[in-house]
Design an enzyme around this catalytic site. Structure first.
Site, PDB file in Angstrom:
ATOM      1  N   CYS A  12       0.869  -1.181   0.000  1.00 54.78           N
ATOM      2  CA  CYS A  12       0.000   0.000   0.000  1.00 54.78           C
ATOM      3  C   CYS A  12       0.910   1.237   0.000  1.00 54.78           C
ATOM      4  O   CYS A  12       2.129   1.127   0.145  1.00 54.78           O
ATOM      5  CB  CYS A  12      -0.876   0.000   1.247  1.00 54.78           C
ATOM      6  SG  CYS A  12       0.111   0.059   2.745  1.00 54.78           S
ATOM      7  N   HIS A  40       5.214  -5.408   8.741  1.00 56.92           N
ATOM      8  CA  HIS A  40       5.024  -6.774   9.217  1.00 56.92           C
ATOM      9  C   HIS A  40       5.190  -7.783   8.082  1.00 56.92           C
ATOM     10  O   HIS A  40       4.240  -8.434   7.654  1.00 56.92           O
ATOM     11  CB  HIS A  40       3.652  -6.908   9.885  1.00 56.92           C
ATOM     12  CG  HIS A  40       3.660  -6.384  11.287  1.00 56.92           C
ATOM     13  ND1 HIS A  40       2.570  -5.807  11.877  1.00 56.92           N
ATOM     14  CD2 HIS A  40       4.642  -6.355  12.219  1.00 56.92           C
ATOM     15  CE1 HIS A  40       2.887  -5.435  13.109  1.00 56.92           C
ATOM     16  NE2 HIS A  40       4.135  -5.759  13.346  1.00 56.92           N
ATOM     17  N   HIS A  72       3.579   1.689  11.183  1.00 54.22           N
ATOM     18  CA  HIS A  72       2.404   1.743  12.064  1.00 54.22           C
ATOM     19  C   HIS A  72       2.659   2.512  13.369  1.00 54.22           C
ATOM     20  O   HIS A  72       1.879   2.429  14.308  1.00 54.22           O
ATOM     21  CB  HIS A  72       1.818   0.360  12.316  1.00 54.22           C
ATOM     22  CG  HIS A  72       2.839  -0.707  12.519  1.00 54.22           C
ATOM     23  ND1 HIS A  72       3.287  -1.503  11.503  1.00 54.22           N
ATOM     24  CD2 HIS A  72       3.493  -1.089  13.607  1.00 54.22           C
ATOM     25  CE1 HIS A  72       4.183  -2.325  11.968  1.00 54.22           C
ATOM     26  NE2 HIS A  72       4.339  -2.104  13.236  1.00 54.22           N
ATOM     27  N   HIS A 122      -1.639  -4.881  19.270  1.00 59.76           N
ATOM     28  CA  HIS A 122      -1.003  -4.473  18.014  1.00 59.76           C
ATOM     29  C   HIS A 122      -0.280  -3.141  18.244  1.00 59.76           C
ATOM     30  O   HIS A 122      -0.815  -2.248  18.902  1.00 59.76           O
ATOM     31  CB  HIS A 122      -2.053  -4.319  16.908  1.00 59.76           C
ATOM     32  CG  HIS A 122      -1.453  -4.154  15.551  1.00 59.76           C
ATOM     33  ND1 HIS A 122      -0.935  -2.958  15.116  1.00 59.76           N
ATOM     34  CD2 HIS A 122      -1.247  -5.047  14.554  1.00 59.76           C
ATOM     35  CE1 HIS A 122      -0.451  -3.118  13.889  1.00 59.76           C
ATOM     36  NE2 HIS A 122      -0.630  -4.386  13.525  1.00 59.76           N
ATOM     37  N   GLU A 124       0.115  -0.582  16.507  1.00 60.76           N
ATOM     38  CA  GLU A 124      -0.638   0.619  16.102  1.00 60.76           C
ATOM     39  C   GLU A 124      -1.633   1.028  17.198  1.00 60.76           C
ATOM     40  O   GLU A 124      -1.785   2.217  17.500  1.00 60.76           O
ATOM     41  CB  GLU A 124      -1.384   0.332  14.791  1.00 60.76           C
ATOM     42  CG  GLU A 124      -2.065   1.578  14.236  1.00 60.76           C
ATOM     43  CD  GLU A 124      -2.989   1.272  13.056  1.00 60.76           C
ATOM     44  OE1 GLU A 124      -2.633   0.437  12.206  1.00 60.76           O
ATOM     45  OE2 GLU A 124      -4.067   1.871  13.014  1.00 60.76           O
ATOM     46  N   THR A 160      -6.429   1.047  11.677  1.00 57.47           N
ATOM     47  CA  THR A 160      -6.615   1.333  10.245  1.00 57.47           C
ATOM     48  C   THR A 160      -6.895   0.090   9.390  1.00 57.47           C
ATOM     49  O   THR A 160      -7.383   0.217   8.276  1.00 57.47           O
ATOM     50  CB  THR A 160      -5.367   2.023   9.669  1.00 57.47           C
ATOM     51  OG1 THR A 160      -4.229   1.220   9.970  1.00 57.47           O
ATOM     52  CG2 THR A 160      -5.192   3.412  10.235  1.00 57.47           C
ATOM     53  N   SER A 216       1.180 -10.048  10.143  1.00 56.28           N
ATOM     54  CA  SER A 216       0.566  -8.872   9.517  1.00 56.28           C
ATOM     55  C   SER A 216      -0.943  -8.860   9.767  1.00 56.28           C
ATOM     56  O   SER A 216      -1.673  -9.747   9.310  1.00 56.28           O
ATOM     57  CB  SER A 216       0.865  -8.893   8.008  1.00 56.28           C
ATOM     58  OG  SER A 216      -0.087  -8.131   7.310  1.00 56.28           O
ATOM     59  N   ASN A 218      -3.227  -6.808   8.607  1.00 51.94           N
ATOM     60  CA  ASN A 218      -4.087  -6.609   7.431  1.00 51.94           C
ATOM     61  C   ASN A 218      -4.188  -7.888   6.607  1.00 51.94           C
ATOM     62  O   ASN A 218      -5.235  -8.193   6.046  1.00 51.94           O
ATOM     63  CB  ASN A 218      -3.617  -5.390   6.616  1.00 51.94           C
ATOM     64  CG  ASN A 218      -2.431  -5.693   5.726  1.00 51.94           C
ATOM     65  OD1 ASN A 218      -2.582  -6.280   4.671  1.00 51.94           O
ATOM     66  ND2 ASN A 218      -1.233  -5.312   6.165  1.00 51.94           N
ATOM     67  N   SER A 260       1.398  -5.367   3.053  1.00 51.73           N
ATOM     68  CA  SER A 260       2.831  -5.335   3.351  1.00 51.73           C
ATOM     69  C   SER A 260       3.569  -6.482   2.660  1.00 51.73           C
ATOM     70  O   SER A 260       4.649  -6.882   3.080  1.00 51.73           O
ATOM     71  CB  SER A 260       3.039  -5.392   4.875  1.00 51.73           C
ATOM     72  OG  SER A 260       2.231  -6.405   5.432  1.00 51.73           O
TER      73      SER A 260
HETATM   74  S1  SF4 Z   1      -2.598  -0.107   5.334  1.00 54.47           S
HETATM   75 FE1  SF4 Z   1      -1.616   0.985   7.022  1.00 54.47          FE
HETATM   76  S2  SF4 Z   1       0.375   1.594   6.202  1.00 54.47           S
HETATM   77 FE2  SF4 Z   1      -0.905   1.050   4.446  1.00 54.47          FE
HETATM   78  S3  SF4 Z   1      -1.780   3.012   3.751  1.00 54.47           S
HETATM   79 FE3  SF4 Z   1      -3.230   2.032   5.162  1.00 54.47          FE
HETATM   80  S4  SF4 Z   1      -2.751   2.887   7.170  1.00 54.47           S
HETATM   81 FE4  SF4 Z   1      -1.019   3.306   5.830  1.00 54.47          FE
END
Ligand code: SF4
Length: 279
Positions: A12, A40, A72, A122, A124, A160, A216, A218, A260
């Site tokens: 990202c 991560h 993060h 986490h 973050e 996020t 990770s 996400n 990531s």
């Molecule tokens: S996933 Fe996390 S690091 Fe990637 S753009 Fe969104 S907030 Fe930023």
């Protein structure tokens, strides 16, 4: 067998930015470390190490290196400790994560009881908490128990990388039990897009490989979303984890990479799948 890779797989904006900042910093500074892994993804962290970006887990281990703050973010306390050490700091915290921190502070200052949808441990979320002196309720899902005082003003934000549906469910639930609710959707768009694509892919394939660090958040969320669609899902870090038996009797296979996950790992996965199918 057909293979479909989710269009927005891989880095990202925030991760790309943090990796580029790290690589640029090594060109300018002799000793560079990140405090905690920059992102991560263990394979990317190893690659960065080869390029001269080391990493430390403890501030005490930092001597005279330039320190890069991970995507993060870090806690306010750790930031203060780094300042005290008088080392050079390069902040690679994702601006979207920073925005969530600002909202946490603002809502707390304005008298809202802060509720954060996220994982307590986490980094973050730990950082978010540190900016409001731990004065917030962290809840991992809309179905979890939450104790609130009557007639409280509530401010709701999220880590996020949280799932939007869960965030909305939590907002609806809180609305029923408070006097005033201020909701800031701090879920990042890159997360939202990847989740929507993964959901769609999961509905249409026989098996889905979600590729990314086991640590990770996400990526783990993408696997969770795919499983919720009853899709046979494997969360793998590298191509080496793919077992031949997982590809038997498959007509349509999907690949989704976390925010990531480097492109080269996704390509490796694709190559290995094709190779297994050929043999
Ligand atoms: S996933 Fe996390 S690091 Fe990637 S753009 Fe969104 S907030 Fe930023």
């Amino acid at each position: 067998m057909k293979i479909k890779v989710a269009k927005n797989s891989g880095f990202c904006f925030g991760v790309k930015r943090a990796v580029n900042i790290s690589l640029e910093t090594t060109k300018l500074k002799e000793k560079v470390v990140t405090f905690g892994p920059i992102i991560h993804n263990p394979q990317m962290v190893s690659y960065l190490k080869k390029c001269g970006v080391g990493f430390v887990n403890e501030i005490d281990d930092i001597v005279d290196e330039t320190v890069i703050i991970r995507s993060h973010g870090i806690t306010a306390q750790d930031y203060k400790k780094l300042l005290k050490k008088r080392v050079e700091i390069v902040d690679a915290t994702c601006p979207i994560v920073k925005k969530a921190q600002d909202f946490a502070k603002k809502l707390t200052q304005d008298g809202f009881r802060l509720v954060i949808l996220g994982e307590k441990n986490h980094p973050e979320v730990k950082a978010l908490l540190s900016y409001v002196d731990d004065n917030a309720i962290v809840i991992s899902g809309p179905e979890k128990k939450i104790s609130l005082q009557e007639n409280q003003k509530i401010g709701l934000i999220a880590q996020t990388t949280q799932i939007e549906e869960k965030f909305e469910q939590l907002a609806v639930r809180l609305l029923k039990s408070c006097k005033e609710l201020y909701v800031v959707k701090t879920i990042c768009n890159a997360t939202f897009i990847r989740q929507a694509e993964t959901k769609e892919l999961a509905k249409n394939v026989d098996v889905l490989f979600v590729v990314g660090g086991k640590n990770s958040a996400n990526t783990a969320r993408l696997a969770e979303i795919a499983r919720a669609e009853n899709c046979k899902t494997y969360h793998i870090e590298t191509a080496a984890e793919i077992e031949e038996k997982s590809l038997k009797n498959i007509n349509y296979l999907g690949i989704a990479g976390g925010a990531s996950t480097p492109d080269w790992i996704i390509e490796d996965v694709k190559r290995r799948i094709k190779k297994i199918k050929k043999t």
